[in-house]
Design an enzyme around this catalytic site. Structure first.
Site, PDB file in Angstrom:
ATOM      1  N   HIS A  21       0.838  -1.207   0.000  1.00 38.54           N
ATOM      2  CA  HIS A  21       0.000   0.000   0.000  1.00 38.54           C
ATOM      3  C   HIS A  21       0.871   1.254   0.000  1.00 38.54           C
ATOM      4  O   HIS A  21       0.609   2.205  -0.750  1.00 38.54           O
ATOM      5  CB  HIS A  21      -0.885   0.067   1.257  1.00 38.54           C
ATOM      6  CG  HIS A  21      -1.934  -0.973   1.342  1.00 38.54           C
ATOM      7  ND1 HIS A  21      -2.089  -1.761   2.454  1.00 38.54           N
ATOM      8  CD2 HIS A  21      -2.914  -1.351   0.475  1.00 38.54           C
ATOM      9  CE1 HIS A  21      -3.117  -2.583   2.275  1.00 38.54           C
ATOM     10  NE2 HIS A  21      -3.626  -2.359   1.081  1.00 38.54           N
ATOM     11  N   LYS A  45     -15.835  -7.707   3.982  1.00 40.31           N
ATOM     12  CA  LYS A  45     -14.662  -8.011   4.808  1.00 40.31           C
ATOM     13  C   LYS A  45     -14.979  -7.777   6.273  1.00 40.31           C
ATOM     14  O   LYS A  45     -15.680  -6.836   6.624  1.00 40.31           O
ATOM     15  CB  LYS A  45     -13.470  -7.121   4.415  1.00 40.31           C
ATOM     16  CG  LYS A  45     -12.953  -7.366   3.018  1.00 40.31           C
ATOM     17  CD  LYS A  45     -11.756  -6.481   2.733  1.00 40.31           C
ATOM     18  CE  LYS A  45     -11.208  -6.710   1.335  1.00 40.31           C
ATOM     19  NZ  LYS A  45     -10.054  -5.842   1.069  1.00 40.31           N
ATOM     20  N   ARG A  97      -1.659  -6.151  -8.471  1.00 40.45           N
ATOM     21  CA  ARG A  97      -0.629  -7.135  -8.152  1.00 40.45           C
ATOM     22  C   ARG A  97      -0.592  -8.250  -9.175  1.00 40.45           C
ATOM     23  O   ARG A  97       0.443  -8.846  -9.414  1.00 40.45           O
ATOM     24  CB  ARG A  97      -0.881  -7.760  -6.779  1.00 40.45           C
ATOM     25  CG  ARG A  97      -0.750  -6.822  -5.618  1.00 40.45           C
ATOM     26  CD  ARG A  97      -1.198  -7.505  -4.366  1.00 40.45           C
ATOM     27  NE  ARG A  97      -2.584  -7.936  -4.558  1.00 40.45           N
ATOM     28  CZ  ARG A  97      -3.501  -7.987  -3.612  1.00 40.45           C
ATOM     29  NH1 ARG A  97      -3.187  -7.696  -2.387  1.00 40.45           N
ATOM     30  NH2 ARG A  97      -4.738  -8.354  -3.876  1.00 40.45           N
ATOM     31  N   SER A 135      -3.210  -7.811   2.445  1.00 38.21           N
ATOM     32  CA  SER A 135      -3.559  -7.678   3.862  1.00 38.21           C
ATOM     33  C   SER A 135      -4.078  -8.982   4.450  1.00 38.21           C
ATOM     34  O   SER A 135      -3.741  -9.331   5.577  1.00 38.21           O
ATOM     35  CB  SER A 135      -4.592  -6.568   4.055  1.00 38.21           C
ATOM     36  OG  SER A 135      -4.031  -5.319   3.766  1.00 38.21           O
TER      37      SER A 135
END
Length: 169
Positions: A21, A45, A97, A135
């Site tokens: 990040h 989440k 990514r 994360s």
């Protein structure tokens, strides 16, 4: 409110904020005159860290960057387009990514284009060393007491590990 094309908004849950990040934040801050980092709510989440903890850790990490004076950290609990318009940003920054991220971001970009054609989507490729950083992976490693120091700062690791140990017991 007129949107500033030299201002970008980088949204995320940042649970926790990782070096990946921070790489995207630093690079975006060099591309734009102003960067607003938005800590949002993702209904899909279940965060480990409270929003207050995520905001505090992110502000602490951002303060270490040379571009810190041009970066603001805010919270939002609205649609992304509404948060972007509220701060007056003309662009949204997202990090990629993998090919899977690209597919997802293409969908998000298409939705953004329909809801807010005046807002540009800017996709930045993750640096090679951060392509495996996510994360949820950091939280998984921490939940087993693993070493997360190559993914997050010492301060972030301390908070994540203390919360993970409590969650695991």
């Amino acid at each position: 409110m007129a949107l500033n094309p030299r201002m970008a908004f980088y949204p995320g849950t940042f649970d926790p904020v990782t070096y990946g990040h921070m790489d995207i934040i630093a690079r975006a801050a060099r591309l734009f005159d102003k960067l607003v980092v938005g800590v949002g709510v993702n209904g899909g989440k279940q965060p480990l860290l409270t929003r207050a903890e995520r905001l505090a850790l992110l502000r602490q990490e951002v303060s270490k960057l040379p571009e810190a004076a041009r970066i603001t950290v805010v919270e939002f609990d609205t649609l992304l387009v509404d948060a972007v318009r509220a701060v007056g940003a003309g662009a949204v920054v997202r990090g990629l990514r993998s090919a899977g991220d690209f597919d997802f971001e293409c969908q998000i970009s298409g939705v953004m284009r329909r809801l807010a054609p005046e807002i540009e989507m800017v996709l930045l490729l993750s640096a090679d060393e951060h392509r495996a950083t996510a994360s949820h992976i950091v939280k998984d490693i921490a939940s087993f007491g693993g070493d997360i120091s190559s993914f997050v700062s010492e301060e972030v690791a301390r908070v994540v590990l203390s919360k993970s140990c409590r969650e695991a017991t």
